[in-house]
Scaffold this motif. Structure first.
Motif, PDB file in Angstrom:
ATOM      1  N   VAL A 224      29.593  32.230  48.991  1.00 49.62           N
ATOM      2  CA  VAL A 224      30.794  32.878  49.510  1.00 49.62           C
ATOM      3  C   VAL A 224      31.785  31.830  49.985  1.00 49.62           C
ATOM      4  CG1 VAL A 224      31.722  34.524  51.183  1.00 49.62           C
ATOM      5  CG2 VAL A 224      29.436  34.880  50.226  1.00 49.62           C
ATOM      6  N   LEU A 225      33.054  32.020  49.611  1.00 45.42           N
ATOM      7  CA  LEU A 225      34.143  31.185  50.119  1.00 45.42           C
ATOM      8  C   LEU A 225      35.106  32.069  50.892  1.00 45.42           C
ATOM      9  CD1 LEU A 225      33.749  30.266  46.801  1.00 45.42           C
ATOM     10  CD2 LEU A 225      35.078  28.367  47.689  1.00 45.42           C
ATOM     11  N   HIS A 226      35.669  31.529  51.954  1.00 45.85           N
ATOM     12  CA  HIS A 226      36.686  32.234  52.740  1.00 45.85           C
ATOM     13  C   HIS A 226      37.987  31.436  52.732  1.00 45.85           C
ATOM     14  CE1 HIS A 226      33.855  34.919  55.384  1.00 45.85           C
ATOM     15  NE2 HIS A 226      33.879  35.268  54.113  1.00 45.85           N
ATOM     16  N   GLY A 227      39.090  32.151  52.697  1.00 45.94           N
ATOM     17  CA  GLY A 227      40.414  31.543  52.767  1.00 45.94           C
ATOM     18  C   GLY A 227      41.387  32.510  53.398  1.00 45.94           C
ATOM     19  N   LYS A 228      42.615  32.040  53.637  1.00 36.93           N
ATOM     20  CA  LYS A 228      43.615  32.856  54.318  1.00 36.93           C
ATOM     21  C   LYS A 228      44.754  33.282  53.397  1.00 36.93           C
ATOM     22  CE  LYS A 228      43.484  33.869  57.949  1.00 36.93           C
ATOM     23  NZ  LYS A 228      42.827  35.034  58.562  1.00 36.93           N
ATOM     24  N   SER A 229      44.597  33.118  52.078  1.00 34.60           N
ATOM     25  CA  SER A 229      45.607  33.612  51.138  1.00 34.60           C
ATOM     26  C   SER A 229      44.930  33.957  49.826  1.00 34.60           C
ATOM     27  CB  SER A 229      46.711  32.564  50.910  1.00 34.60           C
ATOM     28  OG  SER A 229      46.191  31.431  50.236  1.00 34.60           O
ATOM     29  N   VAL A 230      45.488  34.927  49.117  1.00 39.40           N
ATOM     30  CA  VAL A 230      44.946  35.305  47.808  1.00 39.40           C
ATOM     31  C   VAL A 230      45.192  34.158  46.829  1.00 39.40           C
ATOM     32  CG1 VAL A 230      45.211  36.883  45.852  1.00 39.40           C
ATOM     33  CG2 VAL A 230      45.203  37.779  48.176  1.00 39.40           C
ATOM     34  N   PRO A 231      44.159  33.668  46.153  1.00 37.49           N
ATOM     35  CA  PRO A 231      44.358  32.548  45.236  1.00 37.49           C
ATOM     36  C   PRO A 231      45.182  32.946  44.024  1.00 37.49           C
ATOM     37  CG  PRO A 231      42.132  33.408  45.039  1.00 37.49           C
ATOM     38  CD  PRO A 231      42.759  34.125  46.199  1.00 37.49           C
ATOM     39  N   HIS A 232      45.973  32.000  43.520  1.00 39.63           N
ATOM     40  CA  HIS A 232      46.719  32.231  42.288  1.00 39.63           C
ATOM     41  C   HIS A 232      45.799  32.167  41.072  1.00 39.63           C
ATOM     42  CE1 HIS A 232      50.471  31.921  44.488  1.00 39.63           C
ATOM     43  NE2 HIS A 232      50.150  30.725  44.925  1.00 39.63           N
ATOM     44  N   TYR A 233      44.780  31.329  41.181  1.00 38.15           N
ATOM     45  CA  TYR A 233      43.927  31.045  40.020  1.00 38.15           C
ATOM     46  C   TYR A 233      42.524  30.734  40.518  1.00 38.15           C
ATOM     47  CZ  TYR A 233      42.109  28.183  36.084  1.00 38.15           C
ATOM     48  OH  TYR A 233      41.347  27.652  35.071  1.00 38.15           O
ATOM     49  N   VAL A 234      41.532  31.371  39.911  1.00 38.94           N
ATOM     50  CA  VAL A 234      40.127  31.076  40.195  1.00 38.94           C
ATOM     51  C   VAL A 234      39.376  31.110  38.875  1.00 38.94           C
ATOM     52  CG1 VAL A 234      38.053  31.693  41.467  1.00 38.94           C
ATOM     53  CG2 VAL A 234      40.288  32.198  42.452  1.00 38.94           C
ATOM     54  N   ALA A 235      38.597  30.073  38.584  1.00 37.62           N
ATOM     55  CA  ALA A 235      37.837  30.050  37.333  1.00 37.62           C
ATOM     56  C   ALA A 235      36.576  29.213  37.507  1.00 37.62           C
ATOM     57  CB  ALA A 235      38.685  29.497  36.185  1.00 37.62           C
ATOM     58  N   ILE A 236      35.488  29.719  36.919  1.00 34.45           N
ATOM     59  CA  ILE A 236      34.221  28.990  36.893  1.00 34.45           C
ATOM     60  C   ILE A 236      34.220  28.093  35.663  1.00 34.45           C
ATOM     61  CG2 ILE A 236      31.711  29.232  36.909  1.00 34.45           C
ATOM     62  CD1 ILE A 236      32.131  32.151  37.805  1.00 34.45           C
ATOM     63  N   GLU A 237      33.711  26.893  35.808  1.00 35.28           N
ATOM     64  CA  GLU A 237      33.591  26.002  34.665  1.00 35.28           C
ATOM     65  C   GLU A 237      32.644  26.602  33.632  1.00 35.28           C
ATOM     66  OE1 GLU A 237      34.397  21.875  37.182  1.00 35.28           O
ATOM     67  OE2 GLU A 237      32.449  22.234  36.229  1.00 35.28           O
ATOM     68  N   SER A 238      32.837  26.258  32.371  1.00 37.67           N
ATOM     69  CA  SER A 238      32.100  26.894  31.276  1.00 37.67           C
ATOM     70  C   SER A 238      30.594  26.784  31.441  1.00 37.67           C
ATOM     71  CB  SER A 238      32.532  26.276  29.940  1.00 37.67           C
ATOM     72  OG  SER A 238      33.922  26.435  29.744  1.00 37.67           O
ATOM     73  N   GLY A 239      30.116  25.675  31.995  1.00 41.89           N
ATOM     74  CA  GLY A 239      28.681  25.529  32.199  1.00 41.89           C
ATOM     75  C   GLY A 239      28.191  26.058  33.524  1.00 41.89           C
ATOM     76  N   GLY A 240      29.101  26.579  34.360  1.00 39.43           N
ATOM     77  CA  GLY A 240      28.721  27.113  35.659  1.00 39.43           C
ATOM     78  C   GLY A 240      28.454  26.063  36.713  1.00 39.43           C
ATOM     79  N   ASP A 241      28.891  24.809  36.465  1.00 35.59           N
ATOM     80  CA  ASP A 241      28.598  23.723  37.396  1.00 35.59           C
ATOM     81  C   ASP A 241      29.666  23.523  38.464  1.00 35.59           C
ATOM     82  OD1 ASP A 241      26.237  23.079  36.007  1.00 35.59           O
ATOM     83  OD2 ASP A 241      27.387  21.933  34.537  1.00 35.59           O
ATOM     84  N   GLY A 242      30.792  24.188  38.336  1.00 32.92           N
ATOM     85  CA  GLY A 242      31.867  23.987  39.306  1.00 32.92           C
ATOM     86  C   GLY A 242      32.833  25.144  39.307  1.00 32.92           C
ATOM     87  N   LEU A 243      33.757  25.080  40.240  1.00 30.85           N
ATOM     88  CA  LEU A 243      34.735  26.143  40.437  1.00 30.85           C
ATOM     89  C   LEU A 243      36.083  25.508  40.725  1.00 30.85           C
ATOM     90  CD1 LEU A 243      35.006  29.319  40.920  1.00 30.85           C
ATOM     91  CD2 LEU A 243      34.763  28.773  43.342  1.00 30.85           C
ATOM     92  N   MET A 244      37.142  26.047  40.129  1.00 32.41           N
ATOM     93  CA  MET A 244      38.492  25.550  40.383  1.00 32.41           C
ATOM     94  C   MET A 244      39.349  26.662  40.973  1.00 32.41           C
ATOM     95  SD  MET A 244      39.348  23.068  37.137  1.00 32.41           S
ATOM     96  CE  MET A 244      38.158  21.837  36.577  1.00 32.41           C
ATOM     97  N   ILE A 245      40.115  26.313  42.005  1.00 28.36           N
ATOM     98  CA  ILE A 245      40.937  27.287  42.718  1.00 28.36           C
ATOM     99  C   ILE A 245      42.329  26.708  42.935  1.00 28.36           C
ATOM    100  CG2 ILE A 245      41.220  28.623  44.845  1.00 28.36           C
ATOM    101  CD1 ILE A 245      38.240  28.564  45.233  1.00 28.36           C
ATOM    102  N   VAL A 246      43.345  27.501  42.620  1.00 32.02           N
ATOM    103  CA  VAL A 246      44.724  27.186  42.998  1.00 32.02           C
ATOM    104  C   VAL A 246      45.118  28.181  44.078  1.00 32.02           C
ATOM    105  CG1 VAL A 246      47.129  27.028  42.259  1.00 32.02           C
ATOM    106  CG2 VAL A 246      45.302  26.286  40.714  1.00 32.02           C
ATOM    107  N   SER A 247      45.454  27.697  45.262  1.00 27.38           N
ATOM    108  CA  SER A 247      45.757  28.615  46.367  1.00 27.38           C
ATOM    109  C   SER A 247      46.744  27.967  47.319  1.00 27.38           C
ATOM    110  CB  SER A 247      44.483  28.994  47.126  1.00 27.38           C
ATOM    111  OG  SER A 247      43.880  27.847  47.696  1.00 27.38           O
ATOM    112  N   TYR A 248      47.431  28.829  48.070  1.00 27.15           N
ATOM    113  CA  TYR A 248      48.394  28.373  49.068  1.00 27.15           C
ATOM    114  C   TYR A 248      47.687  27.779  50.279  1.00 27.15           C
ATOM    115  CZ  TYR A 248      51.907  28.877  52.793  1.00 27.15           C
ATOM    116  OH  TYR A 248      52.742  28.650  53.859  1.00 27.15           O
TER     117      TYR A 248
END
Length: 586
Positions: A224-248
Motif C-alpha cells: 500500500v502507498l499513501h499520498g495527498k494527490s491523485v496521481p497522473h500516471y501509475v504503471a507497473i513494470e512489465s516484469g513486476g519488479d518496480g512501479l512508476m508514479i507521476v504525481s503532484y
C-alpha cells in the motif's frame, strides 16, 4: 540509499524549431454512430466526494476501455452490469456492441459504489472491478474477433472499500503465473486537520496461481502507498519488479498494519522532533527585545543573566546556559534590563551601542532563536520589493523596468503543479530508486504505444508535447523520448472545455475532446503534393500539419474517449461514435 535524481533527455532530432502552426483542414471525417441497448453505467459523485481529488479520479473518469492487444476493440460496462464489446473490422458494417461478461452482482443495489473499471494485462487475461470493492481476475482466451470465447472467473474476492483499477500486468516467474494490479481509493484521513481530510491510497496487489493448480489463484502480496494527490500516471513494470508514479505530491509505502516502514518512521520522528525556537528577538533602531522560553516553571531567583558590552549569558541555577555567546554588535550593558513573565519566560531589553545599525543575528552562530520583524519593518520590506509586483497592469509605464504581473500571463504559461515528480519504486525494497522533477513540464496524458511495454506518458516541454516511453532496466535511458507533437502543449492549453486527451499508438495524430460534442485532431506534418510558399518569408513549404474538427450529433456529455491508429472512439451515455482518422493498416 537515497533515490537518484535524474532528468529526461530530449532527442533533439525529434524537435522541429521551424514548425509554424497547424492548418485547419476542411476534409470530411467519416463518422459513424452506434446506439447502445442500455445506457453506460455512470456514477455521479456523492455529497461526501467533494474534493478536487474525487473529481479527478472519479468525476473525470474515462468509461471507455481500449484493448491494446487487439486493435480497434473497445469495452464499457452498462447499467445492466454487462461488459459490452465493440470490435470493428469494417466501418460501414458496424454491428451492435455485444455482451462479453455479466457481473454477478446487481450494481444498482449499492449506494456507495464507484465506476466499474477494466484493464487488460495480457492478450488472454483481464482484470475487472465492479465498483463495489470486488476484484475479478478473468481468463478471456482469444479476444477481439467475432467468435470471442466466454470469460472465466479465476479469482473473485472482496477487497474492502470501493476502488478503480489503474493498471495491471501479467507475469510468469519460476513457471508461476501472476497478475499484478494497482487499485486506487480515496480514503478519509482523520489526522489531516489542515488539508482536505482525505488521502489517496494505491494498493499494489499480486494474485498468484496456487502451486499445482492453474485454476485457483490467491493474493500473494499486498503493498500500500499513501499520498495527498491523485496521481497522473501509475504503471507497473512489465516484469513486476518496480512501479512508476507521476504525481503532484509524493507517495510513500505503508506496511500491512498501516504504519510506515521503519526507516520512514525515523525520518518522521526527526521531523516531528524539531524543537520550537528557544528564543524570539526583535529590534528597533535603538534597542533589541529578546523573549527566552524557560524549559520549566521557575522563580526569579533561579535565573542568572549576565551582560557585557559584547557578550550575554542566560542560565538557570545549576544548569547549562540557555543562551550564551558573543553578541552580533556592542550594547550598552549598563542600560540593558530583564524582567520575568509568567514564570515561563523572560524578556530582555538590550540597548544598542550604535543606534540605527541593523543586526543580522543576536548571538554569533546561534541557530536556536527566531527573528520577528515588526509591522513597520514588514511595511518597509514590502515597499522595497513593490517594483517586482503590482495589482495593476502597469502603474508606471515610464519606468525603465515596468512591473511584471500574472495578469499578463496566458493560461499555458502558468504551472499550478510546479512540484510534480516522476518517481520509480523498487518492488522488493519498496524504496524510491529514481526521481525526476517535472516542475516545468506539466503532464498531459498517457497512452499505450506497445502492449508489451509500460504505457507512455506525454509532457509539455515549452510549447511542444513530448511522448516518453519508460524502459524498465535501462539505467542509462530509463525514459526514452519517442515522439513530438509540435506546439501541441501550447494549443491544448487554449481548450478550456477539454475533457480527454490521447494520441494514436503510432503517434500519427493526437486528439482531444471537449465536454460536449467537439473533437479536435492534430496530425503530424506530412509532405504536400503541390508547391507552397510562406507569404511572409518567401520560402518553400515542404510539409503541412493539419488540424481537423469533428462535431458529433449529440447533446449528451462525452464520458469515454479512446484512439487507435485508424479510429477514434467517443462514448456518450447512449451512443458510441466512430471517427475514421486514417486508412486501415494493411
Amino acid at each position: 540509499m537515497e533515490a537518484a535524481n535524474r532528468s529526461l533527455s530530449v532527442d533533439r532530432q525529434l524537435l522541429d524549431p521551424k514548425f509554424e502552426s497547424y492548418r485547419l483542414s476542411l476534409d470530411p471525417l467519416p463518422c459513424y454512430k452506434v446506439e447502445l441497448d442500455a445506457a453506460v453505467a455512470e456514477v455521479n459523485l456523492r455529497d461526501d466526494q467533494y474534493t478536487l481529488d474525487h473529481m479527478r479520479a472519479f468525476g473525470m473518469y474515462n468509461y471507455l476501455h481500449c484493448d491494446s492487444w487487439y486493435s480497434n476493440s473497445v469495452y464499457y460496462v452498462d447499467q445492466l452490469g454487462r461488459v459490452m464489446n465493440l470490435s470493428v473490422t469494417l466501418d460501414t458494417a458496424l454491428g451492435k456492441p455485444r455482451e462479453i461478461f455479466r457481473l454477478p452482482s446487481d450494481l444498482t443495489a449499492y449506494d456507495n459504489r464507484l465506476c466499474a473499471s477494466i484493464h487488460f494485462p495480457s492478450s488472454t487475461w483481464a482484470t475487472l472491478s465492479d465498483g463495489t470493492g470486488r476484484l475479478y481476475i478473468l481468463r478471456t482466451n482469444t479476444r477481439g474477433g467475432s467468435a470471442t470465447e466466454k470469460w472465466e472467473i479465476l479469482f473473485n474476492q472482496e477487497l474492502g472499500d470501493p476502488f478503480v483499477i489503474v493498471h495491471s500486468v501479467s507475469t510468469v516467474k519460476s513457471d508461476v503465473h501472476a497478475v499484478e494490479v494497482i487499485l486506487l481509493r480515496i480514503e478519509k484521513d482523520e489526522l489531516d486537520a489542515r488539508g482536505s481530510g482525505f488521502h489517496v491510497s494505491l494498493e499494489w496487489v499480486a494474485i498468484t496461481a496456487i502451486q499445482n493448480s492453474d485454476e485457483k489463484y490467491e493474493i500473494s502480496k499486498h503493498r500500500v502507498l499513501h499520498g495527498k494527490s491523485v496521481p497522473h500516471y501509475v504503471a507497473i513494470e512489465s516484469g513486476g519488479d518496480g512501479l512508476m508514479i507521476v504525481s503532484y505530491k509524493p507517495f510513500r509505502f505503508i506496511t500491512d498494519d498501516g504504519e510506515q516502514p521503519e526507516e520512514k518512521k525515523v525520518e518522521q520522528m526527526e521531523t516531528d522532533g524539531k524543537k520550537e525556537p528557544l528564543y524570539y528577538w526583535q529590534q528597533t533602531a535603538e534597542d533589541l527585545t529578546v523573549t527566552v522560553q524557560l524549559p520549566e516553571v521557575s522563580a526569579q531567583g533561579d535565573i542568572k543573566i549576565q551582560f557585557s558590552p559584547s557578550h550575554i549569558s542566560v542560565r538557570l541555577k545549576g544548569k547549562e546556559p540557555l543562551v550564551e555567546g558573543q553578541l552580533h554588535s556592542l550594547i550598552d550593558h549598563e542600560s540593558s534590563t530583564w524582567i520575568m513573565k509568567n514564570h515561563t519566560s523572560i524578556e530582555i531589553s538590550l540597548m544598542k551601542k550604535d543606534e540605527g545599525y541593523e543586526w543580522s543575528e543576536l548571538v554569533v552562530g546561534d541557530k536556536q532563536g527566531e527573528y520577528i520583524m515588526s509591522p513597520a519593518q514588514c511595511a518597509a520590506a514590502s515597499e522595497h520589493l513593490i517594483h517586482l509586483t503590482s495589482e495593476y497592469m502597469n502603474p508606471d509605464s515610464s519606468k525603465e523596468k515596468p512591473p511584471c504581473n500574472a495578469q499578463e500571463l496566458e493560461e499555458c504559461d502558468i504551472f499550478l503543479e510546479d512540484s510534480t515528480t516522476l518517481c520509480r519504486f523498487d518492488g522488493n525494497t519498496l524504496k524510491p530508486t529514481d526521481v525526476v522533477n517535472l516542475g516545468s513540464n506539466p503532464f498531459l496524458f498517457s497512452v499505450v504505444a506497445s502492449p508489451e511495454e509500460m504505457p507512455c506518458f506525454c509532457l509539455r516541454h515549452d510549447v511542444d508535447a513530448l511522448l516518453w516511453q519508460p524502459r524498465a532496466g535501462h539505467m542509462d535511458n530509463m525514459w526514452e523520448h519517442i515522439a513530438t507533437f509540435n506546439a501541441l502543449g501550447y494549443v491544448q492549453a487554449s481548450k478550456q472545455d477539454k475533457k480527454f486527451f490521447t494520441c494514436a499508438p503510432n503517434q500519427s495524430y493526437a486528439a482531444l475532446c471537449e465536454y460536449l460534442r467537439r473533437v479536435f485532431i492534430y496530425r503530424q506534418p506530412t509532405p504536400v503534393p503541390t508547391v507552397l510558399y510562406n507569404r511572409k518569408q518567401g520560402r518553400q513549404v515542404g510539409q503541412v500539419a493539419k488540424q481537423q474538427v469533428a462535431s458529433l450529433e449529440t447533446t449528451t456529455p462525452i464520458v469515454g474517449f479512446q484512439g487507435t491508429n485508424e479510429r477514434l472512439f467517443v462514448l456518450t451515455a447512449k451512443n458510441l461514435f466512430l471517427i475514421k482518422v486514417n486508412a486501415d493498416d494493411n
